[in-house]
Design an enzyme around this catalytic site. Sequence first.
Site, PDB file in Angstrom:
ATOM      1  N   SER A   1       0.856  -1.187   0.000  1.00 32.67           N
ATOM      2  CA  SER A   1       0.000   0.000   0.000  1.00 32.67           C
ATOM      3  C   SER A   1       0.891   1.236   0.000  1.00 32.67           C
ATOM      4  O   SER A   1       2.115   1.130   0.010  1.00 32.67           O
ATOM      5  CB  SER A   1      -0.896   0.005   1.237  1.00 32.67           C
ATOM      6  OG  SER A   1      -0.102   0.324   2.358  1.00 32.67           O
ATOM      7  N   LYS A   2       0.252   2.376   0.007  1.00 32.30           N
ATOM      8  CA  LYS A   2       0.971   3.665  -0.022  1.00 32.30           C
ATOM      9  C   LYS A   2       2.092   3.748   1.013  1.00 32.30           C
ATOM     10  O   LYS A   2       3.112   4.377   0.776  1.00 32.30           O
ATOM     11  CB  LYS A   2      -0.018   4.811   0.237  1.00 32.30           C
ATOM     12  CG  LYS A   2      -0.778   5.221  -1.008  1.00 32.30           C
ATOM     13  CD  LYS A   2      -0.520   6.701  -1.320  1.00 32.30           C
ATOM     14  CE  LYS A   2      -0.759   7.013  -2.778  1.00 32.30           C
ATOM     15  NZ  LYS A   2      -2.149   6.842  -3.193  1.00 32.30           N
ATOM     16  N   ARG A   3       1.858   3.098   2.165  1.00 32.80           N
ATOM     17  CA  ARG A   3       2.855   3.181   3.239  1.00 32.80           C
ATOM     18  C   ARG A   3       4.223   2.660   2.813  1.00 32.80           C
ATOM     19  O   ARG A   3       5.242   3.035   3.360  1.00 32.80           O
ATOM     20  CB  ARG A   3       2.385   2.367   4.454  1.00 32.80           C
ATOM     21  CG  ARG A   3       1.437   3.101   5.348  1.00 32.80           C
ATOM     22  CD  ARG A   3       0.991   2.200   6.470  1.00 32.80           C
ATOM     23  NE  ARG A   3       0.401   0.967   5.962  1.00 32.80           N
ATOM     24  CZ  ARG A   3       0.794  -0.240   6.298  1.00 32.80           C
ATOM     25  NH1 ARG A   3       1.762  -0.413   7.149  1.00 32.80           N
ATOM     26  NH2 ARG A   3       0.191  -1.297   5.789  1.00 32.80           N
ATOM     27  N   HIS A   4       4.232   1.736   1.858  1.00 37.40           N
ATOM     28  CA  HIS A   4       5.504   1.114   1.459  1.00 37.40           C
ATOM     29  C   HIS A   4       6.114   1.794   0.246  1.00 37.40           C
ATOM     30  O   HIS A   4       7.096   1.329  -0.301  1.00 37.40           O
ATOM     31  CB  HIS A   4       5.283  -0.365   1.121  1.00 37.40           C
ATOM     32  CG  HIS A   4       4.520  -1.110   2.152  1.00 37.40           C
ATOM     33  ND1 HIS A   4       3.213  -1.483   1.985  1.00 37.40           N
ATOM     34  CD2 HIS A   4       4.890  -1.534   3.376  1.00 37.40           C
ATOM     35  CE1 HIS A   4       2.803  -2.130   3.068  1.00 37.40           C
ATOM     36  NE2 HIS A   4       3.797  -2.166   3.923  1.00 37.40           N
ATOM     37  N   GLY A   5       5.550   2.899  -0.198  1.00 36.16           N
ATOM     38  CA  GLY A   5       5.894   3.441  -1.512  1.00 36.16           C
ATOM     39  C   GLY A   5       4.663   3.100  -2.324  1.00 36.16           C
ATOM     40  O   GLY A   5       3.984   2.133  -2.031  1.00 36.16           O
TER      41      GLY A   5
END
Length: 490
Positions: A253-257
């Site tokens: 998800s966005k949290r990982h890039g």
Amino acid sequence: MNETVRVRFAPSPTGFLHLGGARTALFNWAFARKYGGVFVLRIEDTDLARSTEESVQVILESLRWLGLLWDEGPEVGGPYGPYFQSQRLHLYREYAERLLEKGLAYECFCTPEELKERKERVIAQGKSWRYDRRCLHLSAREREAFRREGRKPALRFRIPEGTTTFVDMLRGDVTFDNSELDDFVILKSDGMPTYNFACVVDDALMRITHVIRGDDHISNTPRQVLLYEAFGFPCPQFAHIPMILGKDRTRLSKRHGSPSVTYYRDMGYLPEAMVNYLARLSWATGEEEKEIFTREEIIERFSLEQVTKHAAIFDLDKLNWMNGVYLRAADPERLAEILIDILKRQGKVTEKDLTPEFFAYCRRVMALMRDRIRYVAQILEEAEYFFTEHYEYDPQAVESVLFEEKVPEILRTSYELLKDLEPFDAQTIEKAIRAEAERRGLKAAQFIHPLRVAVSGKKVGPGLFELLEVLGKERVLARIARTLGFLERG
Ligand code: GLU
């Protein structure tokens, strides 16, 4: 392989192209190219509420950007079209009716509310729910009565007894007990097919020989195999490739890039770096030292047997490193084009700014910066001064460099010196500044540091003389003057 390899990528157009999807497409593409096969793109858009034309376009654009061009599918056509499931509804109906006639499927009149209620009751007893076959043995008269009530039937596939085994190219034999599967719906009461059913009809009619897809589909495969058997279609081979997870092993998800392919395009990653990175994610090449693979090497060496079974972990730092390798080797001309696209998208330039001089300037910026950045948009994050005269002075640089006593004089001297300097190239600038420093009994650094802050607002950056050359005389003089004004105002 004797028969022509035919593989497909079958995205549902309900959003952007996810990195996991891109890698599935890549493995299919590489497999097709390796064996001189055909790579089909099929759009699985039967979920009318969630599918959008915009998403179709984003998926096509993303695949094209990655260079994963399809041989059959949207826009290119092919002998087994249409390639949008929403245009194939008549086929699903026709094939569903075949199963109905053979007694391998049956009409189900249960409403969603009734099913829900029964399911809740079963679960409350601590049991697991499977469709209870209430409609399996309805008489013609009972069916007629339901119809008169205004109920529209769904069609369910009748799961036979026994076990179902298929060969997974990564795992070997995979066996499911059919009692784990329930009589799933193949055609909904509104006439739309379900995924498992449409997928099998299409894969069979499109003559797909190898189904390469994410391992989140592994539990669907026995259902699909049973459908192949029911139709008497030859069954393709299957390869279920692992998911891509974030470092914390949760869904990407966005949290990982960002998980979306277009994000990377928009940030100025190079498609060949993305392809290389995605290929290496679950592919044990047998050469652990080698990280950089060209498209040709991927095609030549790729093998499904070397794809690992465990989930792959997305590592943005590694992608950045790899992209940096490709950036350093890339033609500044091409990088300038990417940079200009980013500037346009971010509203930093308009059409009228796009002169040949501006293009040449961007090319020089990229030649100077390409080995200092990991993706092109990083220039705007870290060196915005290339594209604006309103750059800010880093307060720490002002404090420690510009507020030195001699700085106004040094800047004034530099202004005069550079004003008449020809040619305005790094070498000539360096010679002139060093000579001037010596003449005044100063160290070259006493010129270099304030000049850098003056023209960029920063204490660090590329080599000063190269930077001045790239910025060009006009910008450099204007910026020194601006800085002198700033110092006078205190
Ligand atoms: N539309 C399905 C998906 O996007 C395709 C799965 C398959 O390849 O069979 O997950």
